[in-house]
Design a protein around this motif. Structure first.
Motif, PDB file in Angstrom:
ATOM      1  N   MET A   1       0.844  -1.186   0.000  1.00  0.00           N
ATOM      2  CA  MET A   1       0.000   0.000   0.000  1.00  0.00           C
ATOM      3  C   MET A   1       0.883   1.242   0.000  1.00  0.00           C
ATOM      4  O   MET A   1       2.068   1.181   0.336  1.00  0.00           O
ATOM      5  CB  MET A   1      -0.924   0.008   1.219  1.00  0.00           C
ATOM      6  CG  MET A   1      -1.835  -1.194   1.332  1.00  0.00           C
ATOM      7  SD  MET A   1      -3.040  -1.013   2.685  1.00  0.00           S
ATOM      8  CE  MET A   1      -4.120   0.257   1.981  1.00  0.00           C
ATOM      9  N   GLY A   2       0.291   2.364  -0.367  1.00  0.00           N
ATOM     10  CA  GLY A   2       1.023   3.624  -0.351  1.00  0.00           C
ATOM     11  C   GLY A   2       0.313   4.660  -1.183  1.00  0.00           C
ATOM     12  O   GLY A   2      -0.514   4.332  -2.035  1.00  0.00           O
ATOM     13  N   PRO A   3       0.626   5.933  -0.949  1.00  0.00           N
ATOM     14  CA  PRO A   3      -0.021   7.008  -1.701  1.00  0.00           C
ATOM     15  C   PRO A   3       0.379   6.995  -3.168  1.00  0.00           C
ATOM     16  O   PRO A   3       1.360   6.354  -3.554  1.00  0.00           O
ATOM     17  CB  PRO A   3       0.471   8.273  -0.995  1.00  0.00           C
ATOM     18  CG  PRO A   3       1.769   7.874  -0.374  1.00  0.00           C
ATOM     19  CD  PRO A   3       1.620   6.442   0.012  1.00  0.00           C
ATOM     20  N   SER A   4      -0.368   7.706  -3.973  1.00  0.00           N
ATOM     21  CA  SER A   4      -0.025   7.856  -5.383  1.00  0.00           C
ATOM     22  C   SER A   4       1.367   8.464  -5.504  1.00  0.00           C
ATOM     23  O   SER A   4       1.711   9.406  -4.787  1.00  0.00           O
ATOM     24  CB  SER A   4      -1.059   8.771  -6.056  1.00  0.00           C
ATOM     25  OG  SER A   4      -0.739   8.976  -7.405  1.00  0.00           O
ATOM     26  N   GLY A   5       2.181   7.883  -6.386  1.00  0.00           N
ATOM     27  CA  GLY A   5       3.536   8.379  -6.575  1.00  0.00           C
ATOM     28  C   GLY A   5       4.563   7.782  -5.638  1.00  0.00           C
ATOM     29  O   GLY A   5       5.730   8.167  -5.671  1.00  0.00           O
ATOM     30  N   SER A   6       4.142   6.814  -4.806  1.00  0.00           N
ATOM     31  CA  SER A   6       5.073   6.232  -3.839  1.00  0.00           C
ATOM     32  C   SER A   6       5.995   5.191  -4.455  1.00  0.00           C
ATOM     33  O   SER A   6       6.980   4.791  -3.834  1.00  0.00           O
ATOM     34  CB  SER A   6       4.301   5.608  -2.673  1.00  0.00           C
ATOM     35  OG  SER A   6       3.466   4.555  -3.137  1.00  0.00           O
ATOM     36  N   GLY A   7       5.662   4.714  -5.657  1.00  0.00           N
ATOM     37  CA  GLY A   7       6.507   3.732  -6.326  1.00  0.00           C
ATOM     38  C   GLY A   7       5.878   2.356  -6.455  1.00  0.00           C
ATOM     39  O   GLY A   7       6.539   1.411  -6.904  1.00  0.00           O
TER      40      GLY A   7
END
Length: 233
Positions: free
Chosen positions: A44-50
């Motif tokens: 999981m992670g925000p948009s643009g996190s890779g």
């Protein structure tokens, strides 16, 4: 006494970036990741996190700029594009958010596509297709076209296509992002079954905490690095 699980996926000191126009956009700088064989990992992670970049590297679609990327005994970072494509066809299945089914083909024909690259007879292909469609709960729907199916059923066809070659690794890119909650839970239960009963290693990118709860552990990616790990209770 149970031994330590075998490391199946190992990323070490991975660096990756892109150039957009004349500007260099760094994504990863020294990323490390270890996934045992038979694990089910949600990322999981925000948009643009890779997240997408990581999944593309694991799929052999993209290659790191530096560092080591090993899956099983294969060094994907040392392979050219053709070698990575061949490796992907033999060792990996991919489940997409929007199913990526061909609308002019039946469920059976969509599932059969990866087998056309293998030295199998038409009868052998048919047996494998029927077996995996039965496994995902779609026995009797072999001749239906995608437009005749619900979103959840189409995703089950996508899962059947991903596992018909019996790969060791499944990569899932937001596999429930286009589904209602009931259909999403059914698909996630199927992924859990594939992991627990068939011992498939699964890496799933998702934005949905409930989807992530089906995994054995959740890794949170932010600004190109893992900042948190949560294990299932």
């Amino acid at each position: 006494m149970t031994g330590t699980p075998e490391t199946y996926i190992a990323l070490s000191a991975i660096t990756k970036g892109y150039r957009i126009g004349g500007e260099a956009i760094p994504i990863f700088s020294g990323l490390d990741l270890s996934i045992p064989r038979g694990d089910f990992v949600a990322i999981m992670g925000p948009s643009g996190s890779g997240k997408s970049t990581l999944l593309n590297m694991l799929a052999g679609i993209d290659r790191p700029d530096a560092g080591t990327l090993r899956i099983g005994t294969s060094r994907l970072d040392q392979m050219g594009e053709a070698a990575r494509a061949s490796w992907r066809a033999h060792h990996m299945g991919i489940v997409f958010q929007f199913y990526n089914l061909l609308p002019m083909l039946t469920a059976a024909q969509n599932v059969e596509l990866p087998l056309l690259l293998k030295p199998l007879s038409a009868r052998e292909r048919r047996i494998r297709v029927e077996r995996v469609l039965d496994l995902v709960g779609l026995a009797g729907r072999e001749k239906q076209y995608p437009a005749m199916m619900s979103g959840g059923q189409q995703q089950r066809v996508g899962i059947a296509r991903a596992i018909v070659s019996d790969p060791g690794l499944l990569l899932c890119d937001e596999p429930t992002g286009d589904l209602d909650r009931t259909s999403a839970d059914e698909v996630l239960e199927m992924l859990r079954f594939l992991n627990r009963q068939l011992e498939k290693t699964i890496v799933m990118v998702t934005h949905d905490p409930q989807a992530a709860s089906y995994a054995k552990r959740t890794l949170h990616l932010d600004k190109g690095d893992f900042i948190e790990e949560k294990r299932a209770a």
